[in-house]
Design a protein around this motif. Structure first.
Motif, PDB file in Angstrom:
ATOM      1  N   THR A 132       0.904  -1.111  -0.055  1.00 43.73           N
ATOM      2  CA  THR A 132      -0.169   0.070   0.179  1.00 43.73           C
ATOM      3  C   THR A 132       0.752   1.053   0.104  1.00 43.73           C
ATOM      4  O   THR A 132       1.980   1.213   0.073  1.00 43.73           O
ATOM      5  CB  THR A 132      -0.899   0.134   1.292  1.00 43.73           C
ATOM      6  OG1 THR A 132      -0.219   0.085   2.416  1.00 43.73           O
ATOM      7  CG2 THR A 132      -1.714  -1.256   1.446  1.00 43.73           C
ATOM      8  N   ARG A 133       0.233   2.228  -0.287  1.00 46.86           N
ATOM      9  CA  ARG A 133       0.908   3.675  -0.146  1.00 46.86           C
ATOM     10  C   ARG A 133       1.552   3.892   1.179  1.00 46.86           C
ATOM     11  O   ARG A 133       2.727   4.221   1.277  1.00 46.86           O
ATOM     12  CB  ARG A 133       0.110   4.564  -0.531  1.00 46.86           C
ATOM     13  CG  ARG A 133      -0.140   5.096  -1.993  1.00 46.86           C
ATOM     14  CD  ARG A 133      -0.913   6.383  -2.009  1.00 46.86           C
ATOM     15  NE  ARG A 133      -1.694   6.285  -3.498  1.00 46.86           N
ATOM     16  CZ  ARG A 133      -2.513   6.997  -3.887  1.00 46.86           C
ATOM     17  NH1 ARG A 133      -3.098   7.933  -3.113  1.00 46.86           N
ATOM     18  NH2 ARG A 133      -2.892   6.603  -5.291  1.00 46.86           N
ATOM     19  N   GLY A 134       0.772   3.502   2.203  1.00 43.19           N
ATOM     20  CA  GLY A 134       1.406   3.728   3.663  1.00 43.19           C
ATOM     21  C   GLY A 134       2.567   2.972   3.932  1.00 43.19           C
ATOM     22  O   GLY A 134       3.655   3.322   4.566  1.00 43.19           O
ATOM     23  N   ALA A 135       2.461   1.568   3.377  1.00 40.71           N
ATOM     24  CA  ALA A 135       3.727   0.748   3.493  1.00 40.71           C
ATOM     25  C   ALA A 135       4.697   1.080   2.769  1.00 40.71           C
ATOM     26  O   ALA A 135       5.856   1.139   3.125  1.00 40.71           O
ATOM     27  CB  ALA A 135       3.194  -0.732   3.150  1.00 40.71           C
ATOM     28  N   VAL A 174       6.313  -5.138   7.273  1.00 37.64           N
ATOM     29  CA  VAL A 174       4.994  -5.062   6.425  1.00 37.64           C
ATOM     30  C   VAL A 174       4.324  -6.326   6.143  1.00 37.64           C
ATOM     31  O   VAL A 174       3.127  -6.517   6.265  1.00 37.64           O
ATOM     32  CB  VAL A 174       5.497  -4.262   5.090  1.00 37.64           C
ATOM     33  CG1 VAL A 174       4.274  -4.322   3.846  1.00 37.64           C
ATOM     34  CG2 VAL A 174       5.784  -2.757   5.508  1.00 37.64           C
ATOM     35  N   VAL A 175       5.447  -7.222   5.459  1.00 39.39           N
ATOM     36  CA  VAL A 175       4.905  -8.754   5.376  1.00 39.39           C
ATOM     37  C   VAL A 175       4.192  -9.255   6.491  1.00 39.39           C
ATOM     38  O   VAL A 175       3.248  -9.914   6.477  1.00 39.39           O
ATOM     39  CB  VAL A 175       5.944  -9.327   4.606  1.00 39.39           C
ATOM     40  CG1 VAL A 175       5.468 -11.152   4.520  1.00 39.39           C
ATOM     41  CG2 VAL A 175       6.509  -8.941   3.423  1.00 39.39           C
TER      42      VAL A 175
END
Length: 138
Positions: A12-15, A119-120
Motif C-alpha cells: 500500500t501507499r502507507g507501507a 510490512v509482510v
C-alpha cells in the motif's frame, strides 16, 4: 483442489512510505556518518531491526577481516603555514573505499529489509485475523 491459497501481498501507499522513510533515514545516517538517523531507522523498523541490524554489523565485521579493508591503525601528519593554512597532509590507515561504501549499503539494506519484513508480517497477521473472523461467522 481446495488447498490453502498463498496470500497475495499488496504494498500500500502507507507501507511504501514506511519502507522509504526507514531507507532514507538509514541512508542519511550511513552517508553522513551520524548515528541518530540510523537509530531512528532502527527504532521505526522494530521489531525486525532487532535481527537485521545486528546481522549487518556481523557482515561488516566479516568484511573487515579481508586484508586491506579496514586497517587497525591510522596515522597522519601534516604541515601548516604561519596563518594556519594546511600546506600538506598525509594520512595512512584509512578504510578502503569499497569497504566504506559496502558497509553503508549493507546497513541501509538491512534496515530496509527489516521494514519490508514488518510490512509482510503485518499483512500475514491481518489476513490470518480476517480468515479467523470469517470462519467464526459461519
Amino acid at each position: 483442489m481446495h488447498g490453502r491459497r498463498s496470500p497475495m501481498f499488496r504494498v500500500t501507499r502507507g507501507a511504501s512510505f514506511y519502507i522509504a522513510t526507514v531507507t532514507v533515514c538509514a541512508m542519511l545516517g550511513f552517508i553522513v556518518g551520524a548515528p541518530w538517523p540510523i537509530l531512528l531507522a532502527a527504532a521505526i523498523s522494530l521489531p525486525a531491526s532487532l535481527v537485521t541490524l545486528p546481522a549487518s554489523y556481523v557482515l561488516v565485521g566479516l568484511l573487515a577481516m579481508v586484508p586491506g579493508a579496514n586497517p587497525s591503525i591510522s596515522t597522519g601528519s601534516g604541515s601548516v603555514d604561519a596563518s594556519g593554512n594546511v600546506i600538506s597532509s598525509v594520512t595512512t590507515g584509512l578504510p578502503a573505499a569499497w569497504f566504506t561504501i559496502t558497509t553503508a549499503v549493507l546497513g541501509t539494506l538491512a534496515l530496509a529489509l527489516g521494514a519490508v519484513v514488518n510490512v509482510v508480517f503485518l499483512q500475514v497477521l491481518t489476513a490470518h485475523r480476517r480468515h479467523r473472523a470469517a470462519v467464526a461467522r459461519r
